[in-house]
Design an enzyme around this catalytic site. Structure first.
Site, PDB file in Angstrom:
ATOM      1  N   ARG A  30      -0.250  38.139  -5.191  1.00 41.01           N
ATOM      2  CA  ARG A  30      -0.518  39.378  -5.926  1.00 41.01           C
ATOM      3  C   ARG A  30       0.078  40.587  -5.230  1.00 41.01           C
ATOM      4  NH1 ARG A  30      -6.837  38.264  -7.215  1.00 41.01           N
ATOM      5  NH2 ARG A  30      -6.582  36.451  -8.553  1.00 41.01           N
ATOM      6  N   ARG A  34      -2.544  46.213  -8.251  1.00 40.53           N
ATOM      7  CA  ARG A  34      -3.187  47.513  -8.428  1.00 40.53           C
ATOM      8  C   ARG A  34      -3.366  48.315  -7.140  1.00 40.53           C
ATOM      9  NH1 ARG A  34      -8.409  45.867 -11.610  1.00 40.53           N
ATOM     10  NH2 ARG A  34      -7.970  43.878 -10.583  1.00 40.53           N
ATOM     11  N   ARG A  43       2.129  50.064 -15.034  1.00 34.97           N
ATOM     12  CA  ARG A  43       1.177  49.429 -15.965  1.00 34.97           C
ATOM     13  C   ARG A  43       0.712  50.423 -17.015  1.00 34.97           C
ATOM     14  NH1 ARG A  43      -4.038  45.543 -14.691  1.00 34.97           N
ATOM     15  NH2 ARG A  43      -5.116  45.861 -16.665  1.00 34.97           N
ATOM     16  N   ASP A  80       1.174  35.869 -15.658  1.00 38.22           N
ATOM     17  CA  ASP A  80      -0.237  35.495 -15.552  1.00 38.22           C
ATOM     18  C   ASP A  80      -0.376  34.024 -15.888  1.00 38.22           C
ATOM     19  OD1 ASP A  80      -3.100  36.847 -15.331  1.00 38.22           O
ATOM     20  OD2 ASP A  80      -3.222  35.325 -16.902  1.00 38.22           O
ATOM     21  N   TYR A 157     -10.503  28.131 -18.211  1.00 34.72           N
ATOM     22  CA  TYR A 157     -10.541  29.370 -18.988  1.00 34.72           C
ATOM     23  C   TYR A 157     -10.516  29.084 -20.489  1.00 34.72           C
ATOM     24  CZ  TYR A 157      -9.674  32.078 -14.719  1.00 34.72           C
ATOM     25  OH  TYR A 157      -9.771  32.639 -13.476  1.00 34.72           O
TER      26      TYR A 157
END
Length: 348
Positions: A30, A34, A43, A80, A157
């Site tokens: 990652r 962020r 973003r 992702d 998921y």
């Protein structure tokens, strides 16, 4: 596409080929995220997370940002793990502050609504274009990593419709309806092969398979649904692309880390924060490269603790091939300056 004659020129590829180095190559899971102000700005320009994933120019931009800032030895495609279910026809959206949400697979009816493995490429074409852009624009010394989620992790998921702390809905379906569950794992395995194949054709030099929830599989279930799908994916990718290096990450596998890379045919085993580096050097490095495994919390706290723990990991694993990384992804709370501190501790 992977080019074996040039492999020795890039540090990360040298480690994956089994070379031990005094200064290991380094990248962070990652690393485009962020914690970086430039990522947050891009973003915001994209509008939302999924739009960013499918905007090839912007996805390439955020992938390149940490390379410009830090000079990591590798860059990993910004995407992702849930893009495959999205491409298969599952409904996917991201709830602000809550993470991903999906339509659920609870039985054969939900499975029948999904597309086939060969019907995903139009939807995923922007991802392949991102890889092509990166292959052109990355510095020549920087290795380009493509990736996908492992079938078990992605299935958790799809079955629950969201992330869950113990993957209980997926375990319940595995036990109550093994036919549907097995068919979903097979579909995801086949779709993942095709997805990663296209990433390599577009320019990815290394592939990483993220099995974030592998540790919740026990006994024979670990073999059947973590190890075996990874073996199938790795075997077929290496058949199509001889010499392609592959990194496997069966997170929280514990003692099942031992022999995993050899069993699935991976060139490198990524390890989580629970693994002692000295133990990894003794039990895992004999099979090949080890990647890891600083606790991401040190990227928040920094200071001498970050320096000491980084040097401890490097020292423990310096006797064999090692790629320095975190034991999980860097978090939004990380201080960008601590990445510079980390790199100084590794590279001197």
């Amino acid at each position: 596409m992977f080019d074996a004659p040039t492999a020795g020129k890039k540090k990360l590829l040298r480690s994956l080929a089994g070379e031990a180095m005094d200064v290991p190559p380094v990248w962070l899971m990652r690393q485009a995220g962020r914690y970086l102000p430039e990522y947050r700005a891009t973003r915001a320009e994209a509008g939302d997370f999924l739009s960013l994933c499918y905007n090839s120019d912007l996805a390439a931009e955020v992938t390149l940002q940490p390379i410009r800032r830090y000079g990591f030895d590798a860059s990993i495609l910004f995407a992702d793990i849930l893009l495959i279910p999205d491409a298969l026809g599952a409904d996917l959206w991201f709830a602000t502050g809550e993470g991903p949400r999906l339509s659920t697979i609870t039985g054969p009816e939900g499975l029948k609504k999904l597309k086939g493995r060969d019907d995903i490429h139009d939807h995923l074409a922007p991802v392949y274009e991102t890889v092509r852009i990166l292959a052109r624009e990355l510095p020549k010394e920087t290795t380009l990593i493509g990736f996908a989620g492992a079938p078990w992790t992605v299935a958790t998921y799809m079955i629950a419709g969201r992330g869950t702390p113990d993957q209980a809905p997926a375990h319940a379906l595995r036990e109550s309806d093994p036919e549907t569950f097995g068919a979903l794992i097979d579909l995801l395995t086949e779709a993942t092969i095709e997805y990663l194949d296209q990433q390599v054709l577009a320019g990815a030099e290394v592939i990483k398979i993220f099995d974030s929830w592998a540790g919740s599989l026990k006994g024979q279930a670990f073999h059947d649904f973590a190890l075996e799908p990874a073996r199938r994916i790795t075997t077929e990718l290496k058949r199509r692309h001889p010499g392609l290096p592959i990194i496997a990450f069966p997170r929280e596998a514990g003692e099942k880390y031992v022999g995993f890379a050899k069993a699935v045919g991976a060139d490198c085993l990524a390890i989580d924060t629970s693994v002692d580096p000295a133990w990894a050097a003794q039990h895992l490095q004999p099979d090949g490269c080890v990647q890891g495994n600083l606790d991401p919390k040190h990227m928040i706290t920094g200071g001498q603790g970050l320096i000491d723990e980084t040097r401890r990991i490097v020292d423990a694993l310096k006797g064999g091939p090692h790629i320095f990384n975190l034991g999980h992804g860097i978090t939004p709370e990380a201080d960008p300056e601590n990445v510079h501190l980390l790199l100084e501790a590794i590279r001197g």
